[in-house]
Design a protein around this motif. Structure first.
Motif, PDB file in Angstrom:
ATOM      1  N   ALA A 268       0.804  -1.220   0.000  1.00 17.17           N
ATOM      2  CA  ALA A 268       0.000   0.000   0.000  1.00 17.17           C
ATOM      3  C   ALA A 268       0.833   1.265   0.000  1.00 17.17           C
ATOM      4  CB  ALA A 268      -0.946  -0.020   1.189  1.00 17.17           C
ATOM      5  N   ASP A 269       1.887   1.322   0.818  1.00 16.91           N
ATOM      6  CA  ASP A 269       2.554   2.606   0.993  1.00 16.91           C
ATOM      7  C   ASP A 269       3.801   2.739   0.158  1.00 16.91           C
ATOM      8  OD1 ASP A 269       1.613   2.404   4.446  1.00 16.91           O
ATOM      9  OD2 ASP A 269       0.701   3.556   2.818  1.00 16.91           O
ATOM     10  N   ARG A 270       3.949   1.931  -0.827  1.00 14.36           N
ATOM     11  CA  ARG A 270       5.160   2.027  -1.632  1.00 14.36           C
ATOM     12  C   ARG A 270       5.042   3.163  -2.623  1.00 14.36           C
ATOM     13  NH1 ARG A 270       8.398  -3.042  -1.851  1.00 14.36           N
ATOM     14  NH2 ARG A 270       9.581  -1.936  -3.430  1.00 14.36           N
ATOM     15  N   GLY A 271       6.146   3.929  -2.711  1.00  8.78           N
ATOM     16  CA  GLY A 271       6.135   5.033  -3.653  1.00  8.78           C
ATOM     17  C   GLY A 271       6.487   4.617  -5.062  1.00  8.78           C
ATOM     18  N   ASP A 272       6.926   3.398  -5.248  1.00  9.15           N
ATOM     19  CA  ASP A 272       7.396   3.048  -6.587  1.00  9.15           C
ATOM     20  C   ASP A 272       6.407   2.206  -7.364  1.00  9.15           C
ATOM     21  OD1 ASP A 272       9.764   0.442  -5.527  1.00  9.15           O
ATOM     22  OD2 ASP A 272       7.689   0.874  -4.979  1.00  9.15           O
ATOM     23  N   ILE A 273       5.147   2.150  -6.881  1.00  9.70           N
ATOM     24  CA  ILE A 273       4.158   1.348  -7.605  1.00  9.70           C
ATOM     25  C   ILE A 273       2.977   2.221  -7.983  1.00  9.70           C
ATOM     26  CG2 ILE A 273       2.509  -0.528  -7.395  1.00  9.70           C
ATOM     27  CD1 ILE A 273       4.346  -2.037  -5.798  1.00  9.70           C
ATOM     28  N   LEU A 274       2.525   2.104  -9.229  1.00 10.42           N
ATOM     29  CA  LEU A 274       1.325   2.824  -9.634  1.00 10.42           C
ATOM     30  C   LEU A 274       0.074   1.995  -9.382  1.00 10.42           C
ATOM     31  CD1 LEU A 274       2.253   4.593 -12.989  1.00 10.42           C
ATOM     32  CD2 LEU A 274       1.759   5.614 -10.776  1.00 10.42           C
ATOM     33  N   SER A 275       0.136   0.718  -9.734  1.00  8.05           N
ATOM     34  CA  SER A 275      -1.043  -0.112  -9.491  1.00  8.05           C
ATOM     35  C   SER A 275      -0.631  -1.574  -9.417  1.00  8.05           C
ATOM     36  CB  SER A 275      -2.095   0.075 -10.596  1.00  8.05           C
ATOM     37  OG  SER A 275      -1.679  -0.571 -11.774  1.00  8.05           O
ATOM     38  N   VAL A 276      -1.471  -2.355  -8.741  1.00  7.50           N
ATOM     39  CA  VAL A 276      -1.232  -3.790  -8.576  1.00  7.50           C
ATOM     40  C   VAL A 276      -2.527  -4.536  -8.885  1.00  7.50           C
ATOM     41  CG1 VAL A 276      -0.613  -5.617  -6.974  1.00  7.50           C
ATOM     42  CG2 VAL A 276       0.424  -3.393  -6.743  1.00  7.50           C
ATOM     43  N   SER A 277      -2.407  -5.639  -9.560  1.00 14.24           N
ATOM     44  CA  SER A 277      -3.587  -6.487  -9.706  1.00 14.24           C
ATOM     45  C   SER A 277      -3.140  -7.940  -9.625  1.00 14.24           C
ATOM     46  CB  SER A 277      -4.313  -6.215 -11.023  1.00 14.24           C
ATOM     47  OG  SER A 277      -3.620  -6.786 -12.096  1.00 14.24           O
ATOM     48  N   MET A 278      -4.017  -8.770  -9.090  1.00 11.69           N
ATOM     49  CA  MET A 278      -3.669 -10.176  -8.922  1.00 11.69           C
ATOM     50  C   MET A 278      -4.798 -11.043  -9.458  1.00 11.69           C
ATOM     51  SD  MET A 278      -3.169 -12.402  -5.457  1.00 11.69           S
ATOM     52  CE  MET A 278      -1.691 -11.660  -4.856  1.00 11.69           C
ATOM     53  N   SER A 279      -4.431 -12.118 -10.110  1.00 12.23           N
ATOM     54  CA  SER A 279      -5.442 -13.075 -10.543  1.00 12.23           C
ATOM     55  C   SER A 279      -4.984 -14.476 -10.153  1.00 12.23           C
ATOM     56  CB  SER A 279      -5.674 -12.978 -12.052  1.00 12.23           C
ATOM     57  OG  SER A 279      -4.460 -13.014 -12.750  1.00 12.23           O
ATOM     58  N   VAL A 280      -5.931 -15.380 -10.060  1.00 16.64           N
ATOM     59  CA  VAL A 280      -5.675 -16.712  -9.532  1.00 16.64           C
ATOM     60  C   VAL A 280      -5.922 -17.735 -10.637  1.00 16.64           C
ATOM     61  CG1 VAL A 280      -6.279 -18.343  -7.717  1.00 16.64           C
ATOM     62  CG2 VAL A 280      -6.434 -15.908  -7.292  1.00 16.64           C
ATOM     63  N   TRP A 281      -4.974 -18.622 -10.827  1.00 14.85           N
ATOM     64  CA  TRP A 281      -5.057 -19.577 -11.924  1.00 14.85           C
ATOM     65  C   TRP A 281      -4.878 -20.999 -11.423  1.00 14.85           C
ATOM     66  CZ3 TRP A 281      -5.992 -17.636 -16.830  1.00 14.85           C
ATOM     67  CH2 TRP A 281      -5.907 -16.261 -16.933  1.00 14.85           C
ATOM     68  N   ASP A 282      -5.580 -21.913 -12.040  1.00 11.47           N
ATOM     69  CA  ASP A 282      -5.519 -23.300 -11.641  1.00 11.47           C
ATOM     70  C   ASP A 282      -4.157 -23.888 -11.996  1.00 11.47           C
ATOM     71  OD1 ASP A 282      -7.463 -26.274 -12.416  1.00 11.47           O
ATOM     72  OD2 ASP A 282      -6.543 -25.569 -10.558  1.00 11.47           O
ATOM     73  N   GLN A 283      -3.547 -24.602 -11.078  1.00  6.98           N
ATOM     74  CA  GLN A 283      -2.250 -25.221 -11.331  1.00  6.98           C
ATOM     75  C   GLN A 283      -2.226 -26.618 -10.751  1.00  6.98           C
ATOM     76  OE1 GLN A 283       0.584 -23.395 -12.852  1.00  6.98           O
ATOM     77  NE2 GLN A 283      -1.252 -22.277 -13.376  1.00  6.98           N
ATOM     78  N   GLN A 284      -1.257 -27.404 -11.172  1.00  7.97           N
ATOM     79  CA  GLN A 284      -1.095 -28.737 -10.607  1.00  7.97           C
ATOM     80  C   GLN A 284      -0.212 -28.653  -9.376  1.00  7.97           C
ATOM     81  OE1 GLN A 284       0.290 -30.668 -14.249  1.00  7.97           O
ATOM     82  NE2 GLN A 284      -1.314 -32.153 -13.922  1.00  7.97           N
ATOM     83  N   ALA A 285      -0.689 -27.956  -8.391  1.00  7.15           N
ATOM     84  CA  ALA A 285       0.088 -27.790  -7.155  1.00  7.15           C
ATOM     85  C   ALA A 285      -0.893 -27.729  -5.995  1.00  7.15           C
ATOM     86  CB  ALA A 285       0.933 -26.522  -7.221  1.00  7.15           C
ATOM     87  N   ASP A 286      -0.341 -27.587  -4.770  1.00  6.01           N
ATOM     88  CA  ASP A 286      -1.220 -27.527  -3.599  1.00  6.01           C
ATOM     89  C   ASP A 286      -2.132 -26.319  -3.640  1.00  6.01           C
ATOM     90  OD1 ASP A 286       1.625 -28.534  -1.653  1.00  6.01           O
ATOM     91  OD2 ASP A 286       0.111 -29.730  -2.713  1.00  6.01           O
ATOM     92  N   ALA A 287      -1.544 -25.213  -4.021  1.00  5.49           N
ATOM     93  CA  ALA A 287      -2.334 -23.987  -4.069  1.00  5.49           C
ATOM     94  C   ALA A 287      -2.406 -23.511  -5.506  1.00  5.49           C
ATOM     95  CB  ALA A 287      -1.693 -22.918  -3.179  1.00  5.49           C
ATOM     96  N   ALA A 288      -3.308 -22.619  -5.760  1.00  8.48           N
ATOM     97  CA  ALA A 288      -3.449 -22.096  -7.123  1.00  8.48           C
ATOM     98  C   ALA A 288      -2.281 -21.175  -7.443  1.00  8.48           C
ATOM     99  CB  ALA A 288      -4.769 -21.356  -7.258  1.00  8.48           C
ATOM    100  N   GLY A 289      -2.104 -20.903  -8.708  1.00 10.88           N
ATOM    101  CA  GLY A 289      -1.049 -20.003  -9.130  1.00 10.88           C
ATOM    102  C   GLY A 289      -1.505 -18.566  -9.026  1.00 10.88           C
ATOM    103  N   LEU A 290      -0.600 -17.714  -8.594  1.00  3.82           N
ATOM    104  CA  LEU A 290      -0.925 -16.302  -8.480  1.00  3.82           C
ATOM    105  C   LEU A 290      -0.216 -15.538  -9.581  1.00  3.82           C
ATOM    106  CD1 LEU A 290      -0.542 -15.779  -4.635  1.00  3.82           C
ATOM    107  CD2 LEU A 290      -2.644 -16.016  -5.938  1.00  3.82           C
ATOM    108  N   ARG A 291      -0.961 -14.675 -10.225  1.00  4.52           N
ATOM    109  CA  ARG A 291      -0.356 -13.843 -11.251  1.00  4.52           C
ATOM    110  C   ARG A 291      -0.459 -12.412 -10.768  1.00  4.52           C
ATOM    111  NH1 ARG A 291      -1.350 -15.012 -17.043  1.00  4.52           N
ATOM    112  NH2 ARG A 291       0.267 -13.903 -18.127  1.00  4.52           N
ATOM    113  N   VAL A 292       0.676 -11.840 -10.429  1.00  6.11           N
ATOM    114  CA  VAL A 292       0.689 -10.492  -9.874  1.00  6.11           C
ATOM    115  C   VAL A 292       1.191  -9.540 -10.944  1.00  6.11           C
ATOM    116  CG1 VAL A 292       1.614  -9.015  -8.081  1.00  6.11           C
ATOM    117  CG2 VAL A 292       1.178 -11.419  -7.600  1.00  6.11           C
ATOM    118  N   ARG A 293       0.354  -8.608 -11.325  1.00  2.00           N
ATOM    119  CA  ARG A 293       0.728  -7.652 -12.359  1.00  2.00           C
ATOM    120  C   ARG A 293       0.947  -6.313 -11.682  1.00  2.00           C
ATOM    121  NH1 ARG A 293      -2.443  -8.473 -17.673  1.00  2.00           N
ATOM    122  NH2 ARG A 293      -0.875 -10.055 -17.950  1.00  2.00           N
TER     123      ARG A 293
END
Lengths: 203, 199
Positions: A126-151
């Motif tokens: 939240a308080d970082r000065g070097d980021i304009l925006s963040v978005s995350m999406s969740v994708w199905d993977q062959q792992a314990d948890a889903a894959g995270l895509r952080v843009r």
């Protein structure tokens, strides 16, 4: 991270490309090169006679099942094409993880939705000065948890390595908090907003 | 998630391989739409012909007769060759899309846990500071462009003050190393002949 069938895409595009090249070359050569036209006339005529003999349909006459022989495969290919198009970019899910947990004699299920890591990440960044925006999406993977895509859209001039290392650390903390591990893809993108923002910012 | 879990490292490797190549999914959707339109029309024409109705636009047997008769006809219209050329060009384009790698404009950074991909634009912008400080000019006087494996720096000097290209190159190169891109890019610096006044 998605389930786009990349190999299939390229295969189909290659096949269609070859077909177009052959057909287009045929049309050009037939119009331009008399030698090719005469060479090709005989085989085409024999194919034509085979077609008319086998199908027995000429200019008039009632219908026939023979024409269905063309229509049905066409419809099948159309259905295949629809399925193919719909499989592009598939794989996005809402559940981050789903675990069966034994509780004494009973068994419960713990589901963590994607909004949990999303909220945690937004708060961490939240308080970082070097980021304009963040978005995350969740994708199905062959792992314990889903894959995270952080843009992440960093401010122009931000140091990418520092951002990435911070994300590395954050994900390792997430691993400990949640107890499950899924692949994480961090993308530093430059959107139009970043391109038109000022090159440097005095902090 | 109930499937057999794969090793995280191989998963990460897969993701990296996939995300650094073009997926051709946009083109696939476009091609799919065209194929559906063409074949749908074919199904319509042959279907109506099968039940004995009048053809909708072109009777299938007339189209086939025209195609077979092309070599025999003395002077096919120019449109045929032009259409052929168009289709040939489309075919070559499709083949090129299918066979080339189509690298997306980004590079990976060394990490422990995540898979990190940085847009080339972002890399370029992160180098602006090092470039203009090494050149001794204002940030608006440098432009950094990242093109595949090359970083191109253009410096517009202040009138009357000469710029040492080698110093700028060294500055950008060491910044690239600091940011984890050692040896990935070649750096070339161009100092323009026209400068800016003042600053």
């Amino acid at each position: 991270m998605n389930r786009t069938p990349r190999g299939l895409n390229r295969t189909i595009l290659a096949i269609l490309g070859v077909l177009c090249v052959l057909f287009g070359a045929h049309l050009i050569l037939v119009s331009v090169l008399p030698a090719y036209a005469s060479a090709v006339a005989a085989p085409l005529a024999s194919i034509n006679t085979w077609v008319t003999e086998t199908w027995g349909a000429t200019s008039t006459g009632g219908g026939g099942w023979v024409w269905l022989a063309l229509a049905v495969p066409a419809v099948l290919i159309v259905v295949f094409a629809v399925v193919w198009m719909l499989s592009q970019g598939r794989g996005r899910v809402t559940l981050y993880s789903r675990e069966a947990v034994p509780e004494g004699q009973a068994r419960g299920v713990v589901e963590i939705t994607g909004s949990v890591p999303t909220a945690l990440l937004k708060r961490a960044l939240a308080d970082r000065g070097d980021i304009l925006s963040v978005s995350m999406s969740v994708w199905d993977q062959q792992a314990d948890a889903a894959g995270l895509r952080v843009r992440i859209q960093p401010r122009p001039g931000a140091e990418p390595l520092r951002l990435v290392q911070d994300m590395d650390r954050w994900v390792q903390e997430l691993d400990e908090r949640v107890g499950l591990q899924g692949p994480v893809l961090v993308e530093l993108v430059s959107g139009t907003r970043a391109r038109f923002a000022r090159t440097e910012r005095v902090r | 998630m109930s499937r057999r879990a794969r090793d995280l490292d191989t998963l990460n490797q897969d993701i990296l391989q996939r995300e650094t190549r073009a997926s051709r999914s946009g083109l696939s959707v476009l091609v799919g739409v065209v194929v559906i339109a063409l074949l749908g029309y074919l199904a319509l024409e042959t279907g109506t012909r099968a039940v004995g109705h009048e053809p909708w636009l072109i009777a299938p047997e007339r189209a086939w007769a025209w195609f077979v008769g092309l070599p025999g006809s003395s002077n096919p219209p120019v449109g045929v060759a032009v259409a052929g050329g168009l289709i040939l060009a489309i075919g070559v384009g499709l083949l090129a899309a299918a066979l080339t790698r189509g690298t997306r404009r980004r590079h990976s950074l060394p990490t422990h846990r995540v898979v990190a991909l940085v847009d080339d634009d972002v890399i370029g912008q992160s180098l602006v500071r090092a470039a203009h400080l090494a050149a001794g000019v204002g940030p608006d006087q440098v432009r950094v462009i990242v093109d595949r494996a090359a970083v191109l720096v253009t410096v517009r000097p202040t009138s009357g003050v000469s710029i040492e290209g080698a110093a700028v190159e060294e500055g950008v190169r060491s910044e690239l190393e600091r940011q984890g891109f050692a040896g990935v890019f070649t750096v070339s610096v161009t100092v323009t002949a026209t400068g800016v006044v003042g600053q």
